[in-house]
Design a protein around this motif. Structure first.
Motif, PDB file in Angstrom:
ATOM      1  N   SER A 104      33.076  53.383  65.278  1.00  0.00           N
ATOM      2  CA  SER A 104      33.472  54.158  64.092  1.00  0.00           C
ATOM      3  C   SER A 104      32.253  54.700  63.357  1.00  0.00           C
ATOM      4  O   SER A 104      32.222  55.877  62.962  1.00  0.00           O
ATOM      5  CB  SER A 104      34.313  53.294  63.151  1.00  0.00           C
ATOM      6  N   ALA A 105      31.258  53.849  63.163  1.00  0.00           N
ATOM      7  CA  ALA A 105      30.032  54.299  62.494  1.00  0.00           C
ATOM      8  C   ALA A 105      29.323  55.342  63.342  1.00  0.00           C
ATOM      9  O   ALA A 105      28.833  56.354  62.826  1.00  0.00           O
ATOM     10  CB  ALA A 105      29.118  53.105  62.224  1.00  0.00           C
ATOM     11  N   TRP A 106      29.267  55.105  64.643  1.00  0.00           N
ATOM     12  CA  TRP A 106      28.620  56.046  65.554  1.00  0.00           C
ATOM     13  C   TRP A 106      29.235  57.439  65.444  1.00  0.00           C
ATOM     14  O   TRP A 106      28.526  58.440  65.439  1.00  0.00           O
ATOM     15  CB  TRP A 106      28.718  55.524  66.985  1.00  0.00           C
ATOM     16  N   ARG A 107      30.555  57.518  65.326  1.00  0.00           N
ATOM     17  CA  ARG A 107      31.222  58.820  65.209  1.00  0.00           C
ATOM     18  C   ARG A 107      30.714  59.587  63.988  1.00  0.00           C
ATOM     19  O   ARG A 107      30.544  60.811  64.044  1.00  0.00           O
ATOM     20  CB  ARG A 107      32.739  58.630  65.105  1.00  0.00           C
ATOM     21  N   GLU A 108      30.466  58.887  62.896  1.00  0.00           N
ATOM     22  CA  GLU A 108      29.981  59.550  61.685  1.00  0.00           C
ATOM     23  C   GLU A 108      28.568  60.092  61.881  1.00  0.00           C
ATOM     24  O   GLU A 108      28.260  61.225  61.483  1.00  0.00           O
ATOM     25  CB  GLU A 108      30.022  58.568  60.507  1.00  0.00           C
ATOM     26  N   TYR A 109      27.717  59.292  62.494  1.00  0.00           N
ATOM     27  CA  TYR A 109      26.351  59.751  62.774  1.00  0.00           C
ATOM     28  C   TYR A 109      26.371  60.933  63.744  1.00  0.00           C
ATOM     29  O   TYR A 109      25.652  61.924  63.566  1.00  0.00           O
ATOM     30  CB  TYR A 109      25.518  58.621  63.370  1.00  0.00           C
ATOM     31  N   LEU A 110      27.192  60.821  64.771  1.00  0.00           N
ATOM     32  CA  LEU A 110      27.282  61.875  65.769  1.00  0.00           C
ATOM     33  C   LEU A 110      27.757  63.183  65.136  1.00  0.00           C
ATOM     34  O   LEU A 110      27.219  64.258  65.434  1.00  0.00           O
ATOM     35  CB  LEU A 110      28.230  61.444  66.889  1.00  0.00           C
ATOM     36  N   HIS A 111      28.744  63.091  64.265  1.00  0.00           N
ATOM     37  CA  HIS A 111      29.249  64.286  63.577  1.00  0.00           C
ATOM     38  C   HIS A 111      28.132  64.959  62.786  1.00  0.00           C
ATOM     39  O   HIS A 111      27.990  66.198  62.803  1.00  0.00           O
ATOM     40  CB  HIS A 111      30.399  63.904  62.645  1.00  0.00           C
ATOM     41  N   ALA A 112      27.319  64.155  62.108  1.00  0.00           N
ATOM     42  CA  ALA A 112      26.215  64.707  61.309  1.00  0.00           C
ATOM     43  C   ALA A 112      25.182  65.395  62.189  1.00  0.00           C
ATOM     44  O   ALA A 112      24.676  66.486  61.859  1.00  0.00           O
ATOM     45  CB  ALA A 112      25.558  63.597  60.491  1.00  0.00           C
ATOM     46  N   MET A 113      24.850  64.787  63.326  1.00  0.00           N
ATOM     47  CA  MET A 113      23.869  65.392  64.228  1.00  0.00           C
ATOM     48  C   MET A 113      24.414  66.672  64.850  1.00  0.00           C
ATOM     49  O   MET A 113      23.686  67.656  65.011  1.00  0.00           O
ATOM     50  CB  MET A 113      23.452  64.379  65.301  1.00  0.00           C
ATOM     51  N   ARG A 114      25.680  66.676  65.156  1.00  0.00           N
ATOM     52  CA  ARG A 114      26.278  67.888  65.725  1.00  0.00           C
ATOM     53  C   ARG A 114      26.343  69.012  64.700  1.00  0.00           C
ATOM     54  O   ARG A 114      26.176  70.186  65.048  1.00  0.00           O
ATOM     55  CB  ARG A 114      27.667  67.574  66.283  1.00  0.00           C
TER      56      ARG A 114
END
Length: 328
Positions: A104-114
């Motif tokens: 869940s946390a990873w998805r948030e970081y990934l969204h920001a990088m994308r």
């Protein structure tokens, strides 16, 4: 030839390792995080050897604490890469530093990088794709958590899975479960090997993890039979000459085997690894190869064609980047 403006493809770049020192220093000040020992008196990253480099690297990442931090980081890295002619780059992204392996946390970081990647592509024309990377010295169980993050978010943008870290920690085969998980999710595979350990480490990576690219891989030059096997199999080496010299794998660029690897028929690409740590960029890498090995325009065109063919992106992206390389 103007190396800086020549369109380039880079396949081996650690997102945190590409962080401008000023960004890390500013974040540390804002967050009141003590990162004493990370920088020298001139504000550059300071380390003694490879293991100390890993410690400094991980210390610097302490200030990257939120998705917004990674958005800023990604944008800064892409702006720097684009300023050296990079039109396509694949970056290693580690869930260990982006949420501790929690999906869940990873998805948030990934969204920001994308988000940052989309902005950079729109504004400065550089294309980024992500490769989830586990950290070898964090162990096989943590690698499984990284692989789960990768499998849950795999798509055309997050297109690969790999492993970095201390090559002397465990064996490649210890991480087979994580790599199998990533492969089953449709991700393409790479791993660091043959930088610190010898040729057998590369052989193990191909045999046990079934990777199609090798991060570094330069020490295969010590085993002519393996060179022949890799050339025949089409395994691609993500070579980082500047990194190898600064970390002492080779004493100077003239001693680096990149030219001999090409002569043996191996497919090689060129990248910067962790550019501000190693005082390099893609312009300097190209200038060094031209100066020391007398590579010319045809050599660099072939280099980028090899890198693009080996990229983990979808075909539509590959065709779009191919048009940019044609402008060279």
């Amino acid at each position: 030839m103007t190396f800086r403006t020549l369109p380039k493809v880079e396949l081996h770049l650690h997102i945190e390792g590409a962080a401008p020192p000023r960004l890390i220093a500013d974040l540390a000040k804002q967050k009141s995080v003590d990162i004493a020992g990370v920088f020298d008196e001139r504000g550059n990253y300071a380390f003694r050897d490879f293991l100390h480099f890993l410690k400094v690297y991980e210390a610097a990442t302490q200030v990257l604490q939120t998705p917004e931090d990674y958005r800023r980081l990604t944008l800064a890295v892409l702006e720097e890469s684009a300023s050296h002619g990079v039109v396509y780059t694949e970056a290693f992204l580690s869930p260990d530093f982006c949420g501790g392996g929690d999906v869940s946390a990873w998805r948030e970081y990934l969204h920001a990088m994308r988000e940052a990647a989309d902005q950079a592509e729109r504004d400065i024309g550089i294309t980024l794709r992500g490769i989830v990377t586990c950290v070898r010295h964090f162990g096989p169980e943590q690698a499984k958590r990284s692989a789960r993050c990768a499998a849950e978010t795999a798509d055309d943008w997050l297109c690969g899975f790999g492993m970095g870290g201390d090559e002397n920690a465990g064996e490649q085969g210890d991480f087979a479960y994580a790599f199998d998980m990533a492969r089953e999710a449709g991700l393409r595979l790479t791993t660091h090997a043959g930088e610190w350990r010898g040729p057998e480490e590369v052989r193990a990576a191909v045999r046990d993890l079934k990777v199609e690219r090798i991060g570094h891989g330069v020490r295969v030059i010590e085993d002519p039979a393996l060179c022949e096997e890799l050339a025949e199999a089409g395994v691609v080496l993500e070579v980082c000459p500047g990194s190898n010299v600064v970390l002492g794998v080779y004493p100077k660029l003239a001693a680096h085997p990149i030219e001999k690897l090409r002569e043996r028929g191996l497919q090689v690409t060129v990248s910067t690894d962790d550019p501000p740590f190693f005082h390099t960029d893609m312009t300097k890498e190209y200038e060094g190869l031209a100066r020391v090995f007398e590579w010319n325009e045809d050599d660099f065109m072939a280099l980028n064609q090899t890198a693009l063919a080996a990229a983990f992106c979808d075909d539509a992206t590959r065709k779009r980047i191919a048009k940019k390389l044609e402008t060279a």
